[in-house]
Write a protein that holds these residues in place. Structure first.
Motif, PDB file in Angstrom:
ATOM      1  N   ALA A  90       0.833  -1.183   0.000  1.00 32.41           N
ATOM      2  CA  ALA A  90       0.000   0.000   0.000  1.00 32.41           C
ATOM      3  C   ALA A  90       0.874   1.242   0.000  1.00 32.41           C
ATOM      4  CB  ALA A  90      -0.910  -0.008   1.227  1.00 32.41           C
ATOM      5  N   VAL A 139      -2.436   0.102   5.229  1.00 31.21           N
ATOM      6  CA  VAL A 139      -3.068   1.212   4.514  1.00 31.21           C
ATOM      7  C   VAL A 139      -3.370   2.322   5.516  1.00 31.21           C
ATOM      8  CG1 VAL A 139      -5.098   1.938   3.202  1.00 31.21           C
ATOM      9  CG2 VAL A 139      -4.047  -0.294   2.746  1.00 31.21           C
ATOM     10  N   GLU A 153      -7.968   2.284  -2.316  1.00 34.95           N
ATOM     11  CA  GLU A 153      -6.566   1.872  -2.178  1.00 34.95           C
ATOM     12  C   GLU A 153      -6.455   0.386  -1.876  1.00 34.95           C
ATOM     13  OE1 GLU A 153      -2.550   2.876   0.423  1.00 34.95           O
ATOM     14  OE2 GLU A 153      -4.146   4.357   0.279  1.00 34.95           O
TER      15      GLU A 153
END
Length: 207
Positions: free
Chosen positions: A3, A196, A150
């Motif tokens: 990420a 993330v 994401e």
């Protein structure tokens, strides 16, 4: 499963209030009050950070106004009670962080050194900004939709077709549902999602 990682430069305050060695006690208090900060970097030359004056450095003047130190550990604090200039008050060397450090690294430094703000310096020790505890928490203001996108592109997209799972994001909490044939991926998947920025927690409801 990688990420995007935020760094200190993404969240820091670039326009930072700072002082010189000759700044007076009252001037420092006035600046902190005006800018609503708990500490200010002390600079010399063209902007090299040589120390930091925090509220903790200023309080001994009030703490020991009438009473002398009673414990050995209070001697250093009491010595600042008579200080009137930044160079006498500051904690040196300054605890700093580089702009390319991760938010986790900055948080660990703050926790270990018990400070609320860190001057951000380049390789030459020159001030580039300041990062505070509240700055590190900015990532938790990310919208659920942004976190969702994401995770979808950086994490779930890398799963093989039989292992595709559904997930939802609500208030930063990610919930995964569906069949996951390769059970060895569970800890890797959880770790990748927690990486993330803005994810508060990960919940697994996998078949």
């Amino acid at each position: 499963m990688a990420a995007f990682r935020y760094t200190v430069s993404d969240v820091m305050t670039h326009t930072a209030v700072a002082i010189g060695r000759e700044a007076s006690y009252k001037e420092i208090v006035e600046l902190m009050h005006q800018w609503k900060v708990s500490a200010v970097p002390v600079l010399e030359g063209e902007g090299r950070v040589v120390g930091v004056v925090s509220e903790a450095d200023l309080l001994p003047k009030e703490e020991f106004r009438q009473d002398d130190p009673k414990l050995p550990g209070q001697l250093e604090e009491a010595s600042k009670a008579g200080a009137v200039l930044a160079e006498e008050l500051m904690s040196s060397p300054a605890v700093t962080v580089h702009p390319d450090a991760t938010l986790a690294e900055a948080a660990r430094i703050m926790a270990r050194k018990r400070v609320k703000r860190l001057p951000v310096v380049n390789d030459l020790g020159m001030l580039e900004g300041v990062v505070s505890r509240s700055d590190l928490l900015k990532v938790f203001l990310r919208p659920d939709k942004e976190i969702d996108e994401e995770i979808r592109s950086a994490v779930v997209a890398e799963l093989s077709p039989p292992d595709r799972v559904e997930f939802s994001v609500l208030d930063g909490v990610v919930t995964l549902r569906g069949p996951l044939h390769n059970r060895s991926l569970v800890p890797l998947l959880a770790r990748a999602i927690r990486a993330v920025e803005g994810v508060v927690d990960v919940r697994m409801e996998l078949g």
